[in-house]
Motif scaffolding. Structure first.
Motif, PDB file in Angstrom:
ATOM      1  N   MET A  62      98.514  23.421  67.390  1.00 52.23           N
ATOM      2  CA  MET A  62      98.539  24.013  68.762  1.00 52.23           C
ATOM      3  C   MET A  62      99.468  25.458  68.511  1.00 52.23           C
ATOM      4  O   MET A  62      99.122  26.368  69.216  1.00 52.23           O
ATOM      5  CB  MET A  62      99.562  23.211  69.573  1.00 52.23           C
ATOM      6  CG  MET A  62      98.756  22.001  69.786  1.00 52.23           C
ATOM      7  SD  MET A  62      96.976  21.996  70.301  1.00 52.23           S
ATOM      8  CE  MET A  62      97.271  22.652  72.035  1.00 52.23           C
ATOM      9  N   LEU A  63     100.340  25.516  67.359  1.00 51.41           N
ATOM     10  CA  LEU A  63     100.857  26.740  67.199  1.00 51.41           C
ATOM     11  C   LEU A  63      99.939  27.775  66.977  1.00 51.41           C
ATOM     12  O   LEU A  63     100.186  29.105  67.376  1.00 51.41           O
ATOM     13  CB  LEU A  63     102.013  26.375  66.054  1.00 51.41           C
ATOM     14  CG  LEU A  63     102.724  27.903  65.615  1.00 51.41           C
ATOM     15  CD1 LEU A  63     103.685  28.280  66.820  1.00 51.41           C
ATOM     16  CD2 LEU A  63     103.410  27.393  64.356  1.00 51.41           C
ATOM     17  N   PHE A  64      98.939  27.657  66.003  1.00 51.38           N
ATOM     18  CA  PHE A  64      97.939  28.321  65.799  1.00 51.38           C
ATOM     19  C   PHE A  64      96.816  28.548  66.504  1.00 51.38           C
ATOM     20  O   PHE A  64      95.496  29.022  66.277  1.00 51.38           O
ATOM     21  CB  PHE A  64      97.571  28.155  64.312  1.00 51.38           C
ATOM     22  CG  PHE A  64      98.687  28.627  63.178  1.00 51.38           C
ATOM     23  CD1 PHE A  64      99.841  29.383  63.346  1.00 51.38           C
ATOM     24  CD2 PHE A  64      98.512  27.804  62.149  1.00 51.38           C
ATOM     25  CE1 PHE A  64     100.910  29.662  62.679  1.00 51.38           C
ATOM     26  CE2 PHE A  64      99.592  28.113  60.975  1.00 51.38           C
ATOM     27  CZ  PHE A  64     100.728  28.993  61.372  1.00 51.38           C
ATOM     28  N   ARG A  65      96.847  28.297  67.769  1.00 53.49           N
ATOM     29  CA  ARG A  65      96.051  28.251  69.051  1.00 53.49           C
ATOM     30  C   ARG A  65      94.571  27.763  68.458  1.00 53.49           C
ATOM     31  O   ARG A  65      93.548  28.402  68.561  1.00 53.49           O
ATOM     32  CB  ARG A  65      95.847  29.738  69.375  1.00 53.49           C
ATOM     33  CG  ARG A  65      97.086  30.524  69.741  1.00 53.49           C
ATOM     34  CD  ARG A  65      97.767  29.829  70.900  1.00 53.49           C
ATOM     35  NE  ARG A  65      96.939  29.925  72.139  1.00 53.49           N
ATOM     36  CZ  ARG A  65      96.940  30.830  72.826  1.00 53.49           C
ATOM     37  NH1 ARG A  65      97.964  31.797  72.773  1.00 53.49           N
ATOM     38  NH2 ARG A  65      96.056  30.843  74.048  1.00 53.49           N
ATOM     39  N   ILE A  73      96.321  31.807  55.670  1.00 55.80           N
ATOM     40  CA  ILE A  73      95.644  32.937  56.407  1.00 55.80           C
ATOM     41  C   ILE A  73      96.280  33.039  57.888  1.00 55.80           C
ATOM     42  O   ILE A  73      96.679  34.154  58.371  1.00 55.80           O
ATOM     43  CB  ILE A  73      94.168  32.753  56.449  1.00 55.80           C
ATOM     44  CG1 ILE A  73      93.575  32.856  54.967  1.00 55.80           C
ATOM     45  CG2 ILE A  73      93.552  33.661  57.335  1.00 55.80           C
ATOM     46  CD1 ILE A  73      92.278  32.783  54.799  1.00 55.80           C
ATOM     47  N   LEU A  74      96.390  31.670  58.515  1.00 48.87           N
ATOM     48  CA  LEU A  74      96.532  31.840  59.808  1.00 48.87           C
ATOM     49  C   LEU A  74      98.185  32.231  59.856  1.00 48.87           C
ATOM     50  O   LEU A  74      98.623  32.854  60.866  1.00 48.87           O
ATOM     51  CB  LEU A  74      96.395  30.514  60.681  1.00 48.87           C
ATOM     52  CG  LEU A  74      94.850  30.016  60.862  1.00 48.87           C
ATOM     53  CD1 LEU A  74      94.555  28.790  61.040  1.00 48.87           C
ATOM     54  CD2 LEU A  74      94.481  30.983  62.173  1.00 48.87           C
ATOM     55  N   GLN A  75      98.929  31.576  59.167  1.00 49.81           N
ATOM     56  CA  GLN A  75     100.584  31.923  59.171  1.00 49.81           C
ATOM     57  C   GLN A  75     100.766  33.278  59.181  1.00 49.81           C
ATOM     58  O   GLN A  75     101.520  33.978  59.624  1.00 49.81           O
ATOM     59  CB  GLN A  75     101.050  30.840  57.983  1.00 49.81           C
ATOM     60  CG  GLN A  75     102.557  31.106  58.017  1.00 49.81           C
ATOM     61  CD  GLN A  75     103.205  30.152  56.968  1.00 49.81           C
ATOM     62  OE1 GLN A  75     102.747  30.240  56.058  1.00 49.81           O
ATOM     63  NE2 GLN A  75     104.116  29.321  57.272  1.00 49.81           N
ATOM     64  N   ASN A  81     103.138  18.108  70.617  1.00 53.24           N
ATOM     65  CA  ASN A  81     103.545  18.788  69.303  1.00 53.24           C
ATOM     66  C   ASN A  81     103.310  17.993  68.352  1.00 53.24           C
ATOM     67  O   ASN A  81     104.392  17.532  67.465  1.00 53.24           O
ATOM     68  CB  ASN A  81     105.203  19.338  69.491  1.00 53.24           C
ATOM     69  CG  ASN A  81     105.688  20.256  68.440  1.00 53.24           C
ATOM     70  OD1 ASN A  81     104.647  20.730  67.626  1.00 53.24           O
ATOM     71  ND2 ASN A  81     106.700  20.111  68.076  1.00 53.24           N
ATOM     72  N   PRO A  82     102.299  17.364  67.993  1.00 47.58           N
ATOM     73  CA  PRO A  82     102.034  16.702  66.582  1.00 47.58           C
ATOM     74  C   PRO A  82     102.103  17.439  65.288  1.00 47.58           C
ATOM     75  O   PRO A  82     101.814  18.495  65.201  1.00 47.58           O
ATOM     76  CB  PRO A  82     100.524  16.432  66.761  1.00 47.58           C
ATOM     77  CG  PRO A  82      99.773  17.498  67.584  1.00 47.58           C
ATOM     78  CD  PRO A  82     100.916  17.955  68.463  1.00 47.58           C
ATOM     79  N   GLN A  83     102.605  16.617  64.225  1.00 43.19           N
ATOM     80  CA  GLN A  83     102.777  16.969  62.840  1.00 43.19           C
ATOM     81  C   GLN A  83     101.230  17.202  62.412  1.00 43.19           C
ATOM     82  O   GLN A  83     101.282  18.235  61.826  1.00 43.19           O
ATOM     83  CB  GLN A  83     103.342  15.920  62.176  1.00 43.19           C
ATOM     84  CG  GLN A  83     104.985  15.951  62.511  1.00 43.19           C
ATOM     85  CD  GLN A  83     105.625  14.752  61.770  1.00 43.19           C
ATOM     86  OE1 GLN A  83     105.586  13.537  62.065  1.00 43.19           O
ATOM     87  NE2 GLN A  83     106.166  15.091  60.872  1.00 43.19           N
ATOM     88  N   TYR A  84     100.343  16.632  62.734  1.00 42.61           N
ATOM     89  CA  TYR A  84      99.115  16.509  62.131  1.00 42.61           C
ATOM     90  C   TYR A  84      98.029  16.373  63.373  1.00 42.61           C
ATOM     91  O   TYR A  84      98.170  15.913  64.374  1.00 42.61           O
ATOM     92  CB  TYR A  84      98.964  15.418  61.107  1.00 42.61           C
ATOM     93  CG  TYR A  84      99.787  15.343  59.927  1.00 42.61           C
ATOM     94  CD1 TYR A  84      99.949  16.182  58.993  1.00 42.61           C
ATOM     95  CD2 TYR A  84     100.814  14.229  60.051  1.00 42.61           C
ATOM     96  CE1 TYR A  84     100.789  16.250  58.066  1.00 42.61           C
ATOM     97  CE2 TYR A  84     101.741  14.182  59.058  1.00 42.61           C
ATOM     98  CZ  TYR A  84     101.847  15.202  58.060  1.00 42.61           C
ATOM     99  OH  TYR A  84     102.690  14.989  56.885  1.00 42.61           O
TER     100      TYR A  84
END
Length: 355
Positions: free
Chosen positions: A256-259, A143-145, A233-236
């Motif tokens: 973090m990318l998806f706020r 959904i977020l993507q 910038n963590p993977q998880y």
């Protein structure tokens, strides 16, 4: 002169029973047909925060989840639970036949489990949607993507949407025992990755957030020594949401990318990721990172300028009456945790990141 006829004495106080007298029975009947009606250990689902309108939030959640759920898993197929037996054909007893008919109707209507079902979360402005037969983290990420790419706003009152892959009792020993198995798919050798831990507590006062984060970080490290902490910038991201006596856990990507999985912010034009990461690295160099709570103070100009990761206040959770501070715990290489800067949060909750 005729004497008035005396009425038989009424039981109790004689007052008319109020609505509250019948509510428990109504809820009990409703629980029998659709599974659990409140958040409890053993559930999977999606935790959603909203802006003071839970009814509208549930409506938006159903619409959004059904849209993307059908896209990923196809049309919903109902699963009947505990179908009533048909009984003997020669049964002629009226009462038994009536019970059989009622049971058949109940099995065909009430006792079917839906793919998405709202349950009582136990906290204000928080909705929990129980899921069945799907993977919450994959659905929410999808959904977020999609919203991140299209920049198409599809909700008005929903703020954050967090997948919950597992729940357990919110006691430290129970959480440790549960997390040892729960975290294996992501962090147990040969799997590895960089991670951070985000903690939030609502309506719970017996857990110590620094202690919880320290224990969970220790478990991740014990599963594979190559797992490293990364706040920029963590993977998880290990999400820990405590509501009353229930601990909700999930491991998500692109936090973090998806706020921070905020549906209102993810549709806005994103800044240059390289520029954002450079600012985050500079802030993390002093050993502490400031992470925003559910709502930042609009008048706090220092917070807005010193913290590039703060989500704008107009899209976060509503401010409530009792303020509580939120801290960032920094723990690199097993060092003693240190408390970073504090942000006043407008609810009975706290959120932390682990570094």
């Amino acid at each position: 002169m005729a004497t008035p006829v005396q009425q038989p004495p009424q039981s109790g106080s004689g007052k008319r029973k109020g609505k509250a007298h019948y509510v428990p029975a109504k809820r009990a009947r409703r629980c029998d047909g659709g599974g659990p009606r409140q958040l409890e250990p053993g559930l999977q689902g999606i935790l959603i925060t909203c802006n003071m309108n839970e009814r509208r939030c549930v409506e938006e959640a159903y619409s959004l989840l059904n849209e993307y759920g059908e896209d990923m898993y196809g049309p919903e197929k109902f699963t009947d639970k505990d179908q009533q037996p048909s009984g003997s054909e020669g049964e002629d007893d009226v009462e038994a036949a009536l019970k059989k008919e009622v049971g058949d109707i109940k099995a065909s209507t009430e006792m079917r489990l839906r793919r998405f079902q709202s349950v009582e979360s136990g906290a204000n402005n928080v909705v929990f949607i129980r899921t069945l037969g799907i993977e919450p983290e994959k659905l929410v990420h999808h959904i977020l993507q999609d919203m991140y790419k299209t920049k198409k706003k599809k909700t008005r009152v929903i703020l954050r949407m967090l997948p919950i892959s597992g729940t357990c009792k919110a006691f430290l020993e129970d959480m440790k025992k549960y997390a040892e198995t729960f975290l294996e798919p992501w962090f147990k050798a040969p799997n590895k990755g960089t991670f951070q831990i985000v903690y939030k507590s609502r309506n719970n006062s017996h857990l110590n957030r620094e202690e919880v984060i320290k224990e969970l970080a220790g478990i991740v490290g014990s599963l594979n020594t190559e797992n490293k902490v990364d706040l920029t910038n963590p993977q998880y991201t290990v999400v820990v949401e405590i509501i009353k006596a229930v601990c909700c856990l999930s491991v998500v990507k692109d936090y973090m990318l998806f706020r921070k999985y905020n549906l209102q912010e993810v549709v806005k034009s994103a800044k240059d990721p390289s520029q954002l990461n450079s600012k985050q690295t500079a802030q993390a160099g002093n050993g502490a990172k400031l992470e925003s709570g559910d709502k930042s103070d609009q008048n706090d100009s220092a917070e807005g300028t010193n913290n590039p990761q703060v989500v704008p206040e107009n899209s976060e959770e509503p401010e409530q009456t009792k303020p509580i501070s939120e801290t960032e715990v920094v723990n690199e290489g097993g060092a003693k945790p240190e408390l970073g800067s504090q942000v006043t949060e407008g609810s009975e909750s706290s959120e932390n990141g682990l570094s």
